[in-house]
Design a protein around this motif. Sequence first.
Motif, PDB file in Angstrom:
ATOM      1  N   GLY A   1      33.411  58.715  38.265  1.00 12.97           N
ATOM      2  CA  GLY A   1      32.223  57.676  37.805  1.00 12.97           C
ATOM      3  C   GLY A   1      32.702  57.330  36.488  1.00 12.97           C
ATOM      4  N   ILE A   2      33.001  58.480  35.550  1.00 10.32           N
ATOM      5  CA  ILE A   2      33.107  58.152  34.014  1.00 10.32           C
ATOM      6  C   ILE A   2      34.704  57.695  33.838  1.00 10.32           C
ATOM      7  CG2 ILE A   2      33.152  59.004  31.694  1.00 10.32           C
ATOM      8  CD1 ILE A   2      30.816  60.833  32.481  1.00 10.32           C
TER       9      ILE A   2
ATOM     10  N   ALA B   1      29.714  55.542  32.147  1.00  9.65           N
ATOM     11  CA  ALA B   1      30.100  55.108  33.564  1.00  9.65           C
ATOM     12  C   ALA B   1      30.040  53.777  33.729  1.00  9.65           C
ATOM     13  CB  ALA B   1      29.251  55.821  34.709  1.00  9.65           C
TER      14      ALA B   1
ATOM     15  N   GLY C   1      31.596  58.120  42.793  1.00  9.60           N
ATOM     16  CA  GLY C   1      31.105  57.740  41.654  1.00  9.60           C
ATOM     17  C   GLY C   1      29.358  57.909  41.988  1.00  9.60           C
TER      18      GLY C   1
END
Length: 314
Positions: free
Chosen positions: A34-35, A193, A257
Amino acid sequence: MSLELEFFIQQLIIGLTIGGYLALIALGYTMVYGIIELINFAHGDLFAFGFFISLSIFQIINPARPLDVFGLVVVLPAIFLITMLLTGGLNVVIDRIAYRPLRNAPRLAPLLTAVGVSFALEASFAVWKGPTQITFPRYFPEINILRDVLGIDTIILFTTKDVFLFAVTIPLVIGLTLFIDRTRIGKAMRACAQDREAAAMMGINVNRIIAITFFVGGALAGAAGLVWGLYINSGRFLMGFEAGLMAFTSAVLGGIGNIRGAVVGAFIIGMLKSMSDGYIGGQWTRIVIFGILILLLVFRPSGILGSTQSIEKV
């Protein structure tokens, strides 16, 4: 209660237990992706490291088997804490050495690096503990709750180990969700994110947030490894590969994510595996799981919860 219903309930319990430990591993996959949009293929091997390092700690302390009241109340939580700290720390070191220098490199470079780190960890485990099956002593007391405590004559096996697994995984999942939703660090993770450059312009130390993300994800994988050891009582140096594969599939199924999606996907995979093993046969389980995954992604490429707003992503 008919035998068919009892068998179904047994498979249901097994599916929930599988989903429980898969959720802890899948959360690490989905947080990192996600990041920084990296599929950390070495993450499953952190689960194996949690298994091996917790076993080593038990061997050093050499507590009673099974654990007595003092062991359950004091020793076991302490081993959990040490295991999670060491596994989270290892994940941070991996990020600092292998991934951080490649932040701005083409995506193929960190992906291949992750595969290389995974192979290196697996080879290290084989040297450390040997290439054969490893036995994790039965430290956690196992009592058949339905038969021995409640006196119910049934084929359903629901033990104190099942209660222990749920007592560990559910609070950790809830705690992580609250941490992401309600703390400043969690908000910073969500900001990174959404847009790392914008987050940096707002004064967020992006590298620090990424390191925290790796630490939290690694700690959860380590907890899953310790739970596996106490629950299954065996493992081997390649155990992280299959667990990581199923956990990654869970994250993709739920919506890579997305925190809640990873948990939902893990329990779906757990149920599919349990029901397929019980009613179709273990040799068909992977065909069933990945066949359903392919069909779902054909019609919903973002996964079950992948269409949620990015504010819910990590």
